[in-house]
Design a protein around this motif. Structure first.
Motif, PDB file in Angstrom:
ATOM      1  N   SER A  52       0.808  -1.217   0.000  1.00 37.60           N
ATOM      2  CA  SER A  52       0.000   0.000   0.000  1.00 37.60           C
ATOM      3  C   SER A  52       0.840   1.266   0.000  1.00 37.60           C
ATOM      4  CB  SER A  52      -0.918   0.020   1.233  1.00 37.60           C
ATOM      5  OG  SER A  52      -1.754  -1.115   1.263  1.00 37.60           O
ATOM      6  N   ALA A  53       1.971   1.238   0.689  1.00 31.13           N
ATOM      7  CA  ALA A  53       2.772   2.452   0.864  1.00 31.13           C
ATOM      8  C   ALA A  53       3.436   2.856  -0.447  1.00 31.13           C
ATOM      9  CB  ALA A  53       3.814   2.239   1.946  1.00 31.13           C
ATOM     10  N   THR A  54       3.436   4.155  -0.707  1.00 30.65           N
ATOM     11  CA  THR A  54       4.041   4.670  -1.938  1.00 30.65           C
ATOM     12  C   THR A  54       5.550   4.796  -1.803  1.00 30.65           C
ATOM     13  OG1 THR A  54       2.022   5.905  -2.434  1.00 30.65           O
ATOM     14  CG2 THR A  54       4.026   6.562  -3.603  1.00 30.65           C
ATOM     15  N   LYS A  55       6.006   5.193  -0.640  1.00 31.07           N
ATOM     16  CA  LYS A  55       7.435   5.459  -0.465  1.00 31.07           C
ATOM     17  C   LYS A  55       8.085   4.507   0.539  1.00 31.07           C
ATOM     18  CE  LYS A  55       6.988  10.354  -1.619  1.00 31.07           C
ATOM     19  NZ  LYS A  55       7.216  11.758  -1.174  1.00 31.07           N
ATOM     20  N   ALA A  56       7.532   3.302   0.644  1.00 31.32           N
ATOM     21  CA  ALA A  56       8.113   2.294   1.535  1.00 31.32           C
ATOM     22  C   ALA A  56       7.965   0.937   0.878  1.00 31.32           C
ATOM     23  CB  ALA A  56       7.417   2.304   2.898  1.00 31.32           C
ATOM     24  N   GLN A  57       8.808   0.006   1.286  1.00 32.97           N
ATOM     25  CA  GLN A  57       8.766  -1.332   0.710  1.00 32.97           C
ATOM     26  C   GLN A  57       7.510  -2.087   1.123  1.00 32.97           C
ATOM     27  OE1 GLN A  57      12.460  -3.415   1.648  1.00 32.97           O
ATOM     28  NE2 GLN A  57      13.002  -3.282  -0.516  1.00 32.97           N
ATOM     29  N   HIS A  58       7.187  -3.074   0.330  1.00 34.38           N
ATOM     30  CA  HIS A  58       6.090  -3.972   0.686  1.00 34.38           C
ATOM     31  C   HIS A  58       6.457  -4.741   1.950  1.00 34.38           C
ATOM     32  CE1 HIS A  58       8.405  -7.489  -0.652  1.00 34.38           C
ATOM     33  NE2 HIS A  58       8.823  -6.716  -1.641  1.00 34.38           N
ATOM     34  N   VAL A  59       5.445  -5.250   2.647  1.00 28.55           N
ATOM     35  CA  VAL A  59       5.672  -6.072   3.836  1.00 28.55           C
ATOM     36  C   VAL A  59       4.888  -7.366   3.689  1.00 28.55           C
ATOM     37  CG1 VAL A  59       6.144  -4.153   5.398  1.00 28.55           C
ATOM     38  CG2 VAL A  59       3.776  -4.950   5.096  1.00 28.55           C
ATOM     39  N   VAL A  60       5.371  -8.430   4.302  1.00 32.14           N
ATOM     40  CA  VAL A  60       4.684  -9.722   4.298  1.00 32.14           C
ATOM     41  C   VAL A  60       3.643  -9.717   5.415  1.00 32.14           C
ATOM     42  CG1 VAL A  60       4.929 -12.207   4.630  1.00 32.14           C
ATOM     43  CG2 VAL A  60       6.653 -10.949   3.318  1.00 32.14           C
ATOM     44  N   VAL A  61       2.385  -9.939   5.055  1.00 30.94           N
ATOM     45  CA  VAL A  61       1.315  -9.959   6.057  1.00 30.94           C
ATOM     46  C   VAL A  61       0.897 -11.383   6.420  1.00 30.94           C
ATOM     47  CG1 VAL A  61       0.442  -7.680   5.489  1.00 30.94           C
ATOM     48  CG2 VAL A  61      -0.447  -9.671   4.260  1.00 30.94           C
ATOM     49  N   ALA A  62       1.283 -12.358   5.584  1.00 29.53           N
ATOM     50  CA  ALA A  62       0.980 -13.762   5.897  1.00 29.53           C
ATOM     51  C   ALA A  62       1.912 -14.658   5.097  1.00 29.53           C
ATOM     52  CB  ALA A  62      -0.473 -14.090   5.567  1.00 29.53           C
ATOM     53  N   GLN A  63       2.202 -15.813   5.652  1.00 27.62           N
ATOM     54  CA  GLN A  63       2.991 -16.804   4.928  1.00 27.62           C
ATOM     55  C   GLN A  63       2.515 -18.198   5.283  1.00 27.62           C
ATOM     56  OE1 GLN A  63       7.131 -16.346   6.048  1.00 27.62           O
ATOM     57  NE2 GLN A  63       6.884 -17.573   7.891  1.00 27.62           N
ATOM     58  N   LYS A  64       2.582 -19.082   4.299  1.00 28.32           N
ATOM     59  CA  LYS A  64       2.206 -20.475   4.516  1.00 28.32           C
ATOM     60  C   LYS A  64       3.426 -21.349   4.293  1.00 28.32           C
ATOM     61  CE  LYS A  64      -0.909 -24.180   2.975  1.00 28.32           C
ATOM     62  NZ  LYS A  64      -1.907 -24.597   1.966  1.00 28.32           N
ATOM     63  N   PHE A  65       3.657 -22.243   5.245  1.00 26.82           N
ATOM     64  CA  PHE A  65       4.774 -23.178   5.141  1.00 26.82           C
ATOM     65  C   PHE A  65       4.409 -24.437   5.914  1.00 26.82           C
ATOM     66  CE2 PHE A  65       8.993 -24.820   6.543  1.00 26.82           C
ATOM     67  CZ  PHE A  65       9.531 -25.061   5.282  1.00 26.82           C
ATOM     68  N   GLU A  66       4.606 -25.582   5.280  1.00 23.93           N
ATOM     69  CA  GLU A  66       4.291 -26.879   5.882  1.00 23.93           C
ATOM     70  C   GLU A  66       2.864 -26.925   6.432  1.00 23.93           C
ATOM     71  OE1 GLU A  66       7.408 -27.695   8.698  1.00 23.93           O
ATOM     72  OE2 GLU A  66       8.781 -28.386   7.122  1.00 23.93           O
ATOM     73  N   GLY A  67       1.948 -26.356   5.652  1.00 22.93           N
ATOM     74  CA  GLY A  67       0.530 -26.425   5.987  1.00 22.93           C
ATOM     75  C   GLY A  67       0.038 -25.415   6.994  1.00 22.93           C
ATOM     76  N   GLN A  68       0.956 -24.663   7.608  1.00 24.39           N
ATOM     77  CA  GLN A  68       0.579 -23.689   8.626  1.00 24.39           C
ATOM     78  C   GLN A  68       0.678 -22.277   8.065  1.00 24.39           C
ATOM     79  OE1 GLN A  68      -0.607 -24.775  11.674  1.00 24.39           O
ATOM     80  NE2 GLN A  68      -0.362 -26.784  10.691  1.00 24.39           N
ATOM     81  N   VAL A  69      -0.292 -21.432   8.421  1.00 23.16           N
ATOM     82  CA  VAL A  69      -0.287 -20.051   7.975  1.00 23.16           C
ATOM     83  C   VAL A  69      -0.033 -19.134   9.172  1.00 23.16           C
ATOM     84  CG1 VAL A  69      -1.613 -18.197   6.887  1.00 23.16           C
ATOM     85  CG2 VAL A  69      -1.870 -20.548   6.081  1.00 23.16           C
ATOM     86  N   GLN A  70       0.960 -18.259   9.039  1.00 24.37           N
ATOM     87  CA  GLN A  70       1.272 -17.254  10.048  1.00 24.37           C
ATOM     88  C   GLN A  70       0.836 -15.889   9.546  1.00 24.37           C
ATOM     89  OE1 GLN A  70       5.620 -18.394  10.341  1.00 24.37           O
ATOM     90  NE2 GLN A  70       5.203 -18.016  12.509  1.00 24.37           N
ATOM     91  N   PHE A  71       0.352 -15.067  10.456  1.00 24.16           N
ATOM     92  CA  PHE A  71      -0.107 -13.725  10.110  1.00 24.16           C
ATOM     93  C   PHE A  71       0.742 -12.690  10.840  1.00 24.16           C
ATOM     94  CE2 PHE A  71      -3.658 -16.655   9.727  1.00 24.16           C
ATOM     95  CZ  PHE A  71      -4.113 -16.378   8.448  1.00 24.16           C
ATOM     96  N   PHE A  72       0.990 -11.558  10.179  1.00 23.11           N
ATOM     97  CA  PHE A  72       1.844 -10.514  10.745  1.00 23.11           C
ATOM     98  C   PHE A  72       1.133  -9.162  10.650  1.00 23.11           C
ATOM     99  CE2 PHE A  72       4.394 -13.742   8.571  1.00 23.11           C
ATOM    100  CZ  PHE A  72       5.158 -14.228   9.617  1.00 23.11           C
ATOM    101  N   SER A  73       1.328  -8.340  11.657  1.00 19.25           N
ATOM    102  CA  SER A  73       0.763  -6.988  11.647  1.00 19.25           C
ATOM    103  C   SER A  73       1.881  -5.991  11.919  1.00 19.25           C
ATOM    104  CB  SER A  73      -0.343  -6.848  12.702  1.00 19.25           C
ATOM    105  OG  SER A  73       0.167  -7.110  14.005  1.00 19.25           O
ATOM    106  N   TYR A  74       1.647  -4.740  11.542  1.00 22.30           N
ATOM    107  CA  TYR A  74       2.669  -3.698  11.644  1.00 22.30           C
ATOM    108  C   TYR A  74       2.042  -2.426  12.209  1.00 22.30           C
ATOM    109  CZ  TYR A  74       5.018  -6.934   8.490  1.00 22.30           C
ATOM    110  OH  TYR A  74       5.577  -8.057   7.925  1.00 22.30           O
ATOM    111  N   ALA A  75       2.652  -1.887  13.253  1.00 24.17           N
ATOM    112  CA  ALA A  75       2.106  -0.708  13.909  1.00 24.17           C
ATOM    113  C   ALA A  75       2.044   0.496  12.978  1.00 24.17           C
ATOM    114  CB  ALA A  75       2.954  -0.370  15.147  1.00 24.17           C
ATOM    115  N   GLU A  76       3.001   0.571  12.045  1.00 24.11           N
ATOM    116  CA  GLU A  76       3.101   1.750  11.187  1.00 24.11           C
ATOM    117  C   GLU A  76       2.306   1.618   9.883  1.00 24.11           C
ATOM    118  OE1 GLU A  76       6.315  -1.082   9.866  1.00 24.11           O
ATOM    119  OE2 GLU A  76       5.367  -0.451  11.755  1.00 24.11           O
ATOM    120  N   ARG A  77       1.575   0.521   9.719  1.00 21.44           N
ATOM    121  CA  ARG A  77       0.878   0.308   8.449  1.00 21.44           C
ATOM    122  C   ARG A  77      -0.462  -0.382   8.670  1.00 21.44           C
ATOM    123  NH1 ARG A  77       3.755  -1.808   2.966  1.00 21.44           N
ATOM    124  NH2 ARG A  77       5.349  -0.431   3.836  1.00 21.44           N
TER     125      ARG A  77
END
Length: 318
Positions: free
Chosen positions: A168-193
């Motif tokens: 979403s950010a125009t002047k910042a890098q993308h961030v990973v909000v979720a990843q799936k590995f070995e059948g499990q999905v992890q979710f991530f949140s960011y205070a600044e976004r």
């Protein structure tokens, strides 16, 4: 369509996300990381540019490019070759391709990129057009954004590994909000976004899908016990391709899945977002069908094949 004997010897990478999300910037790095040759990347936009000298009309050229890209994807799939492709993933048929790849022993990697607001995507497409890029109607961008988000949890389920990015950010890098590995999905949140779109479009639907699979797994285990059988660890995932028919006894269904057992006793799990058969009848022998037309599910000419089953209540006993 047949399965390959060797599991996970080939790789397919699906780069997905609404128009204007910035997914194209992820392509080169990911293709290199997976060790795929540059020519393994099948992209309709690249094909369209190569047709400019042959087809003058913009719309006709893009339709032809999409057809060629689809032919190349299916040819790569049938040959067992590694390949990668890019899609806005606004139609179920693109997710259905992931089930076809898994049935052939591919490792399926999904890289999904989105923003937190479709208006960001509309503005980015407008900027791209001003710089000489191809145009997409703003209403089409908004509609594809919605439909891609509706299919996200389904696509993650049918991928072996997945990375979901917020860009979403125009002047910042993308961030990973979720990843799936070995059948499990992890979710991530960011205070600044603000990444709340991933909670709505993926986290909650994913948890609902996990609960759905668990419920139907219990049905499978109970039925196997009732028949004195040893149940498999997991039911077989139905391979979703245009024209696929699965005849068998429907044991149970949820909002997300259907559990069926074939005449040979094989347990099969169907994803309702990919399935053309809409009316599901627990306890009946039913033909569950997959039909697509221009990427969309086609229910115009489904077979009406059902037969009653004496034992209708097949859910597990409390």
């Amino acid at each position: 369509m047949t399965d390959t004997e060797n599991k996970n010897e080939s790789t397919v990478i699906c780069f997905a996300g609404p128009n204007g999300s910035g997914k194209s910037t992820q392509v080169i790095e990911a293709v290199q990381d997976y060790g795929l040759a540059p020519e393994a990347y099948i992209n309709a936009d690249d094909i369209a540019r190569s047709l400019e000298g042959e087809i003058a009309d913009y719309r006709e050229r893009n339709i032809k490019a999409a057809e060629i890209a689809e032919q190349r994807r299916l040819a790569a799939l049938d040959s067992g070759k590694d390949f990668a492709f890019e899609t806005v993933m606004s139609t179920p048929e693109k997710v259905a391709l992931l089930t076809q790849a898994q049935a052939r022993g591919y490792e399926v990697a999904l890289i999904f990129v989105s923003t937190n607001d479709p208006e960001i995507n509309v503005a980015r497409v407008a900027t791209r057009v001003a710089l000489g890029g191809h145009s997409v109607d703003p209403e089409a961008v908004r509609d594809r954004y919605r439909r891609a988000h509706e299919l996200l949890a389904c696509a993650v389920e049918h991928a072996d590994v997945a990375l979901v990015h917020d860009n979403s950010a125009t002047k910042a890098q993308h961030v990973v909000v979720a990843q799936k590995f070995e059948g499990q999905v992890q979710f991530f949140s960011y205070a600044e976004r603000d990444t709340s779109w991933s909670t709505v479009s993926l986290e909650k639907p994913w948890r609902d899908r996990v609960a759905s699979r668990s419920e139907l797994l219990s049905v499978m285990v109970q039925r196997a016990a009732d028949h004195g059988e040893e149940p498999p660890a997991e039911p077989k995932q139905a391979e979703a391709f245009n024209g696929a028919d699965y005849m068998g006894l429907v044991l149970a269904h949820t909002d997300h899945h259907v559990l069926q057992v074939s005449a040979k006793g094989e347990y099969i799990l169907h994803d309702r977002q990919l399935l053309a058969t809409d009316v599901i009848k627990d306890g009946a022998w039913q033909c569950l069908q997959y039909r697509y037309s221009k990427g969309k599910i086609d229910r115009s000419a489904l077979l009406n094949v059902t037969a009653p089953e004496e034992k209708a209540n097949l859910r597990p006993k409390p």
